[in-house]
Design a protein around this motif. Structure first.
Motif, PDB file in Angstrom:
ATOM      1  N   MET A   1      32.207   5.125 -24.903  1.00  0.00           N
ATOM      2  CA  MET A   1      32.138   4.926 -23.469  1.00  0.00           C
ATOM      3  C   MET A   1      31.914   6.264 -22.768  1.00  0.00           C
ATOM      4  N   ALA A   2      31.998   6.236 -21.483  1.00  0.00           N
ATOM      5  CA  ALA A   2      31.862   7.430 -20.650  1.00  0.00           C
ATOM      6  C   ALA A   2      30.526   8.119 -20.853  1.00  0.00           C
ATOM      7  N   LYS A   3      29.474   7.320 -20.995  1.00  0.00           N
ATOM      8  CA  LYS A   3      28.146   7.896 -21.140  1.00  0.00           C
ATOM      9  C   LYS A   3      27.231   7.505 -19.979  1.00  0.00           C
ATOM     10  N   SER A   4      27.746   6.756 -19.040  1.00  0.00           N
ATOM     11  CA  SER A   4      26.898   6.329 -17.932  1.00  0.00           C
ATOM     12  C   SER A   4      26.638   7.503 -16.991  1.00  0.00           C
ATOM     13  N   LEU A   5      25.647   7.352 -16.162  1.00  0.00           N
ATOM     14  CA  LEU A   5      25.302   8.417 -15.210  1.00  0.00           C
ATOM     15  C   LEU A   5      26.448   8.680 -14.245  1.00  0.00           C
ATOM     16  N   ARG A   6      27.097   7.595 -13.839  1.00  0.00           N
ATOM     17  CA  ARG A   6      28.184   7.746 -12.871  1.00  0.00           C
ATOM     18  C   ARG A   6      29.328   8.575 -13.464  1.00  0.00           C
ATOM     19  N   SER A   7      29.685   8.283 -14.715  1.00  0.00           N
ATOM     20  CA  SER A   7      30.797   9.025 -15.312  1.00  0.00           C
ATOM     21  C   SER A   7      30.413  10.482 -15.566  1.00  0.00           C
ATOM     22  N   LYS A   8      29.157  10.718 -15.936  1.00  0.00           N
ATOM     23  CA  LYS A   8      28.714  12.101 -16.127  1.00  0.00           C
ATOM     24  C   LYS A   8      28.775  12.866 -14.807  1.00  0.00           C
ATOM     25  N   TRP A   9      28.369  12.231 -13.742  1.00  0.00           N
ATOM     26  CA  TRP A   9      28.409  12.863 -12.425  1.00  0.00           C
ATOM     27  C   TRP A   9      29.847  13.169 -12.031  1.00  0.00           C
ATOM     28  N   ARG A  10      30.737  12.209 -12.274  1.00  0.00           N
ATOM     29  CA  ARG A  10      32.144  12.432 -11.926  1.00  0.00           C
ATOM     30  C   ARG A  10      32.740  13.579 -12.726  1.00  0.00           C
ATOM     31  N   ARG A  11      32.427  13.630 -14.019  1.00  0.00           N
ATOM     32  CA  ARG A  11      32.928  14.733 -14.835  1.00  0.00           C
ATOM     33  C   ARG A  11      32.425  16.071 -14.320  1.00  0.00           C
ATOM     34  N   LYS A  12      31.170  16.120 -13.960  1.00  0.00           N
ATOM     35  CA  LYS A  12      30.577  17.348 -13.440  1.00  0.00           C
ATOM     36  C   LYS A  12      31.268  17.787 -12.157  1.00  0.00           C
ATOM     37  N   MET A  13      31.493  16.837 -11.247  1.00  0.00           N
ATOM     38  CA  MET A  13      32.106  17.173  -9.972  1.00  0.00           C
ATOM     39  C   MET A  13      33.569  17.583 -10.137  1.00  0.00           C
ATOM     40  N   ARG A  14      34.269  16.933 -11.073  1.00  0.00           N
ATOM     41  CA  ARG A  14      35.662  17.330 -11.332  1.00  0.00           C
ATOM     42  C   ARG A  14      35.722  18.758 -11.863  1.00  0.00           C
ATOM     43  N   ALA A  15      34.765  19.128 -12.735  1.00  0.00           N
ATOM     44  CA  ALA A  15      34.717  20.488 -13.274  1.00  0.00           C
ATOM     45  C   ALA A  15      34.470  21.504 -12.162  1.00  0.00           C
ATOM     46  N   GLU A  16      33.570  21.171 -11.244  1.00  0.00           N
ATOM     47  CA  GLU A  16      33.302  22.077 -10.122  1.00  0.00           C
ATOM     48  C   GLU A  16      34.526  22.207  -9.230  1.00  0.00           C
ATOM     49  N   LYS A  17      35.221  21.110  -9.025  1.00  0.00           N
ATOM     50  CA  LYS A  17      36.422  21.131  -8.189  1.00  0.00           C
ATOM     51  C   LYS A  17      37.498  22.010  -8.829  1.00  0.00           C
ATOM     52  N   ARG A  18      37.613  21.917 -10.184  1.00  0.00           N
ATOM     53  CA  ARG A  18      38.588  22.770 -10.876  1.00  0.00           C
ATOM     54  C   ARG A  18      38.231  24.244 -10.702  1.00  0.00           C
ATOM     55  N   LYS A  19      36.950  24.568 -10.811  1.00  0.00           N
ATOM     56  CA  LYS A  19      36.521  25.962 -10.628  1.00  0.00           C
ATOM     57  C   LYS A  19      36.857  26.452  -9.228  1.00  0.00           C
ATOM     58  N   LYS A  20      36.623  25.583  -8.234  1.00  0.00           N
ATOM     59  CA  LYS A  20      36.850  25.972  -6.844  1.00  0.00           C
ATOM     60  C   LYS A  20      38.345  26.171  -6.565  1.00  0.00           C
ATOM     61  N   ASN A  21      39.176  25.306  -7.121  1.00  0.00           N
ATOM     62  CA  ASN A  21      40.605  25.364  -6.820  1.00  0.00           C
ATOM     63  C   ASN A  21      41.391  26.293  -7.737  1.00  0.00           C
ATOM     64  N   ALA A  22      40.784  26.808  -8.802  1.00  0.00           N
ATOM     65  CA  ALA A  22      41.496  27.648  -9.761  1.00  0.00           C
ATOM     66  C   ALA A  22      42.140  28.886  -9.124  1.00  0.00           C
ATOM     67  N   PRO A  23      41.421  29.654  -8.280  1.00  0.00           N
ATOM     68  CA  PRO A  23      42.071  30.837  -7.692  1.00  0.00           C
ATOM     69  C   PRO A  23      43.282  30.484  -6.832  1.00  0.00           C
ATOM     70  N   LYS A  24      43.170  29.384  -6.057  1.00  0.00           N
ATOM     71  CA  LYS A  24      44.295  28.975  -5.206  1.00  0.00           C
ATOM     72  C   LYS A  24      45.503  28.578  -6.053  1.00  0.00           C
ATOM     73  N   GLU A  25      45.256  27.850  -7.136  1.00  0.00           N
ATOM     74  CA  GLU A  25      46.355  27.429  -8.014  1.00  0.00           C
ATOM     75  C   GLU A  25      47.019  28.637  -8.660  1.00  0.00           C
ATOM     76  N   LEU A  26      46.214  29.598  -9.091  1.00  0.00           N
ATOM     77  CA  LEU A  26      46.751  30.801  -9.721  1.00  0.00           C
ATOM     78  C   LEU A  26      47.623  31.581  -8.752  1.00  0.00           C
ATOM     79  N   GLU A  27      47.169  31.728  -7.524  1.00  0.00           N
ATOM     80  CA  GLU A  27      47.962  32.424  -6.519  1.00  0.00           C
ATOM     81  C   GLU A  27      49.276  31.695  -6.253  1.00  0.00           C
ATOM     82  N   ARG A  28      49.202  30.379  -6.166  1.00  0.00           N
ATOM     83  CA  ARG A  28      50.398  29.584  -5.917  1.00  0.00           C
ATOM     84  C   ARG A  28      51.412  29.742  -7.061  1.00  0.00           C
TER      85      ARG A  28
END
Length: 114
Positions: free
Chosen positions: A1-28
């Motif tokens: 499973m998890a091979k559809s376009l929608r799931s790939k897009w969601r995985r990609k966006m979650r990874a970008e969100k983690r990159k964006k929030n990583a500095p804030k989490e580290l500071e916290r």
């Protein structure tokens, strides 16, 4: 499973969100550990006795858990005759059939009848 376009897009966006929030989490985390860690340890020392790990573990002490239920490795039954919780009914039925098959004995001869 998890091979559809929608799931790939969601995985990609979650990874970008983690990159964006990583500095804030580290500071916290640094902020929490920098200020509160010492205070928490002082509070714990008031309530309980804090011992180093060397004093708690004795040299001849092996760190194995005592398991109450002894299990037969061949039949997987414990001392109460129960199978493990992870075993499904087909596996139980198969093992029981093997056990009963090995246990059956031929009927004893009643003797010769004249």
């Amino acid at each position: 499973m998890a091979k559809s376009l929608r799931s790939k897009w969601r995985r990609k966006m979650r990874a970008e969100k983690r990159k964006k929030n990583a500095p804030k989490e580290l500071e916290r985390l640094k902020k929490i550990l920098g200020t509160k860690a010492d205070v928490v340890m002082e509070e714990v020392k008031e309530v309980a006795t804090v011992l180093p790990a060397e004093k708690v573990l004795q040299p001849g002490d092996d760190c194995k858990m005592d398991i109450d239920n002894k299990r037969n490795k061949k039949t997987l039954l414990d001392q109460h005759g129960q199978y493990p919780i992870w075993m499904n009914s087909r596996q139980r039925k198969k093992l029981k059939a093997q056990r009963v098959k090995g246990k059956k004995k031929s009927k004893l001869a009643k003797g010769l009848v004249w």
